[in-house]
Design an enzyme around this catalytic site. Structure first.
Site, PDB file in Angstrom:
ATOM      1  CG  LEU A  19      -2.324  -0.603   0.925  1.00  0.00           C
ATOM      2  CD1 LEU A  19      -2.220  -2.105   0.866  1.00  0.00           C
ATOM      3  CD2 LEU A  19      -3.322  -0.188   1.950  1.00  0.00           C
ATOM      4  CG  HIS A  20       2.695   2.387  -3.758  1.00  0.00           C
ATOM      5  ND1 HIS A  20       2.177   3.371  -4.568  1.00  0.00           N
ATOM      6  CD2 HIS A  20       2.529   1.224  -4.436  1.00  0.00           C
ATOM      7  CE1 HIS A  20       1.727   2.840  -5.689  1.00  0.00           C
ATOM      8  NE2 HIS A  20       1.926   1.536  -5.632  1.00  0.00           N
ATOM      9  CB  ALA A  21       1.510   7.331  -2.774  1.00  0.00           C
TER      10      ALA A  21
END
Length: 114
Positions: free
Chosen positions: A31-33
């Site tokens: 769950l990056h940006a």
């Protein structure tokens, strides 16, 4: 009159619920940006409270907070518990689990696999 009130109360009880599920993050970088924004945006579209616990932690994070979700540094292979309480809780949990299982729909948006 009182009969009508009882029916309304019964309907309210059916709508207000608690629900929980568990799902593995399979997105290549977790769950990056972009996925965090997609997740929290979907979570905010439901009127219930939504919380997330990562890898069996007892710490529940606000699933509607981009700061909390990004700050958790959720990586590929992480197990998420998602719980919701309130109106449309079951639908919220189902939608968020589906979003994670579909890799945040990034393949469709960007024409590549995550």
């Amino acid at each position: 009159m009182s009969g009508g009130l009882r029916i309304e109360n019964r309907e309210a009880e059916q709508v207000h619920a608690s629900c929980q599920t568990e799902v593995e993050v399979k997105h290549g970088v977790g769950l990056h940006a972009r996925p965090s924004v997609t997740f929290t945006r979907l979570a905010k579209s439901f009127p219930c409270s939504i919380e997330v616990a990562v890898n069996g932690s007892d710490v529940w994070l606000n699933g509607k907070s981009i700061i909390k979700i990004m700050g958790a540094r959720i990586r590929k292979g992480s197990m998420l518990k998602i719980r919701a309480d309130g109106i449309l809780a079951e639908e919220a949990v189902r939608a968020l689990k589906g979003l994670i299982e579909r890799n945040f729909d990034e393949e469709k948006k960007h024409g590549r696999t995550a």
